[in-house]
Motif scaffolding. Sequence first.
Motif, PDB file in Angstrom:
ATOM      1  N   THR A 270      27.438 -44.637   0.826  1.00  0.00           N
ATOM      2  CA  THR A 270      27.252 -45.328   2.093  1.00  0.00           C
ATOM      3  C   THR A 270      25.862 -45.098   2.655  1.00  0.00           C
ATOM      4  N   THR A 271      25.244 -46.179   3.132  1.00  0.00           N
ATOM      5  CA  THR A 271      23.991 -46.041   3.860  1.00  0.00           C
ATOM      6  C   THR A 271      24.325 -45.743   5.309  1.00  0.00           C
TER       7      THR A 271
ATOM      8  N   PRO B 159      17.135 -44.957   2.111  1.00  0.00           N
ATOM      9  CA  PRO B 159      18.368 -44.883   2.896  1.00  0.00           C
ATOM     10  C   PRO B 159      18.992 -43.503   2.834  1.00  0.00           C
ATOM     11  N   PHE B 160      19.506 -43.081   3.956  1.00  0.00           N
ATOM     12  CA  PHE B 160      20.206 -41.810   4.104  1.00  0.00           C
ATOM     13  C   PHE B 160      21.622 -42.045   3.590  1.00  0.00           C
ATOM     14  N   ARG B 161      21.977 -41.474   2.429  1.00  0.00           N
ATOM     15  CA  ARG B 161      23.163 -41.912   1.724  1.00  0.00           C
ATOM     16  C   ARG B 161      24.219 -40.814   1.600  1.00  0.00           C
ATOM     17  N   MET B 162      25.460 -41.280   1.407  1.00  0.00           N
ATOM     18  CA  MET B 162      26.555 -40.392   1.063  1.00  0.00           C
ATOM     19  C   MET B 162      27.034 -40.762  -0.335  1.00  0.00           C
TER      20      MET B 162
ATOM     21  N   GLU C 296      34.104 -32.920  -3.557  1.00  0.00           N
ATOM     22  CA  GLU C 296      32.938 -32.816  -2.691  1.00  0.00           C
ATOM     23  C   GLU C 296      32.290 -34.183  -2.494  1.00  0.00           C
ATOM     24  N   VAL C 297      31.519 -34.303  -1.430  1.00  0.00           N
ATOM     25  CA  VAL C 297      30.611 -35.422  -1.240  1.00  0.00           C
ATOM     26  C   VAL C 297      29.219 -34.840  -0.995  1.00  0.00           C
ATOM     27  N   LEU C 298      28.199 -35.665  -1.238  1.00  0.00           N
ATOM     28  CA  LEU C 298      26.825 -35.205  -1.071  1.00  0.00           C
ATOM     29  C   LEU C 298      26.061 -36.166  -0.168  1.00  0.00           C
ATOM     30  N   PHE C 299      25.327 -35.604   0.783  1.00  0.00           N
ATOM     31  CA  PHE C 299      24.424 -36.383   1.618  1.00  0.00           C
ATOM     32  C   PHE C 299      23.002 -36.221   1.069  1.00  0.00           C
ATOM     33  N   ARG C 300      22.237 -37.299   1.093  1.00  0.00           N
ATOM     34  CA  ARG C 300      20.869 -37.246   0.564  1.00  0.00           C
ATOM     35  C   ARG C 300      19.917 -38.034   1.447  1.00  0.00           C
ATOM     36  N   ALA C 301      18.744 -37.447   1.679  1.00  0.00           N
ATOM     37  CA  ALA C 301      17.653 -38.140   2.356  1.00  0.00           C
ATOM     38  C   ALA C 301      16.391 -37.954   1.538  1.00  0.00           C
ATOM     39  N   GLU C 302      15.587 -39.008   1.431  1.00  0.00           N
ATOM     40  CA  GLU C 302      14.352 -38.950   0.662  1.00  0.00           C
ATOM     41  C   GLU C 302      13.223 -39.604   1.449  1.00  0.00           C
ATOM     42  N   VAL C 303      12.071 -38.971   1.420  1.00  0.00           N
ATOM     43  CA  VAL C 303      10.874 -39.494   2.075  1.00  0.00           C
ATOM     44  C   VAL C 303       9.707 -39.321   1.116  1.00  0.00           C
ATOM     45  N   ILE C 304       8.829 -40.314   1.054  1.00  0.00           N
ATOM     46  CA  ILE C 304       7.608 -40.176   0.276  1.00  0.00           C
ATOM     47  C   ILE C 304       6.432 -39.984   1.234  1.00  0.00           C
ATOM     48  N   PHE C 305       5.873 -38.778   1.209  1.00  0.00           N
ATOM     49  CA  PHE C 305       4.647 -38.478   1.951  1.00  0.00           C
ATOM     50  C   PHE C 305       3.446 -38.735   1.042  1.00  0.00           C
ATOM     51  N   ALA C 306       2.280 -38.927   1.658  1.00  0.00           N
ATOM     52  CA  ALA C 306       1.019 -38.919   0.917  1.00  0.00           C
ATOM     53  C   ALA C 306      -0.024 -38.257   1.794  1.00  0.00           C
ATOM     54  N   TRP C 307      -0.939 -37.518   1.165  1.00  0.00           N
ATOM     55  CA  TRP C 307      -1.974 -36.861   1.953  1.00  0.00           C
ATOM     56  C   TRP C 307      -3.201 -36.574   1.104  1.00  0.00           C
TER      57      TRP C 307
END
Length: 302
Positions: A9-10, A255-258, A276-287
């Motif tokens: 799920t998003t 998307p912040f997913r389950m 179990e269920v897993l929550f996941r968040a991903e972000v791409i930084f650049a610097w």
Amino acid sequence: MPALTTSDTTLPTQIVDGIVEKAKTGSTIAALSSQEPMRFGDVTMVTFDDDLTAEFIEEGGAKSDDSAKPGSVVASPHKAVVNFRTSDEFLIADEEYQLGILDKFEEKCARALARGLDLGAYFRINPRTGNEITSWTNYLNATTNRVEITATSAADLDFEAGAGLVIGDGYAPTGVAFDPTYAWKLSTARYNDGRKKYPELGLGVDISSFEGVRASVSSTVSGKARDGDATDNKVRAIIGNYEQGIRWGVQRTFPFRMLEFGDPDNTGRDLAGHNEVLFRAEVIFAWHVFVDQFAVIEDKVA
């Protein structure tokens, strides 16, 4: 009725936005410098090593060349991922319980992403393992501008020495990131008669400026992936030109997913097989960090 019952799920947009926003404000880098819009992938930035100069030309005179030439640097993308497992009883719990879990994950996830930005750009550290990512060649702690704290050091004078190194290289210090122990040392510094030198700093917990320079306090300055970690790289403060010396942005948020099935975090434990269920968040930084525009204040490394 449960708020979430479906697989993969998003989660609601406001939760995703909250994670990214809290990650920005929770990071010392983000507190002291502004992020900028970036397209996905390596981003080439044009630089000038020297200022251009004007030239007065007499009538009939010839124009000469300016020695200042443009160069370029690359801001590279780095993906940060946060995972969290919990019992699949979450799926049949009431909405109040589900939202409580999501709120807590949002808070923890925001903090993890914020610390990840600091640890990556300052020290090229993988927060999960604490190890350096040796393939990353651009990181702030590579600077040669360093001030060593001694047994007789005064914290404010070491701060001035660090600022002097930055100024000596031709840059203006616009910000400083303090480790909590160094912020405490500054806030409790006293004159010989017992009066506090800097009473406006309180206990040093939430310093926002010092000596006219913007300030932020975090244990990421000493390389800690979490508050309370035993890790200590001996860095106590980082001062420099945060406004122009570090260029960073969020290239993409996923998307912040389950997730309910498989082994998405490679633990060897199938989610469905272990309820179990897993929550996941991903972000791409650049610097990209211009290391010569910063100075590090550190305890002596044994």
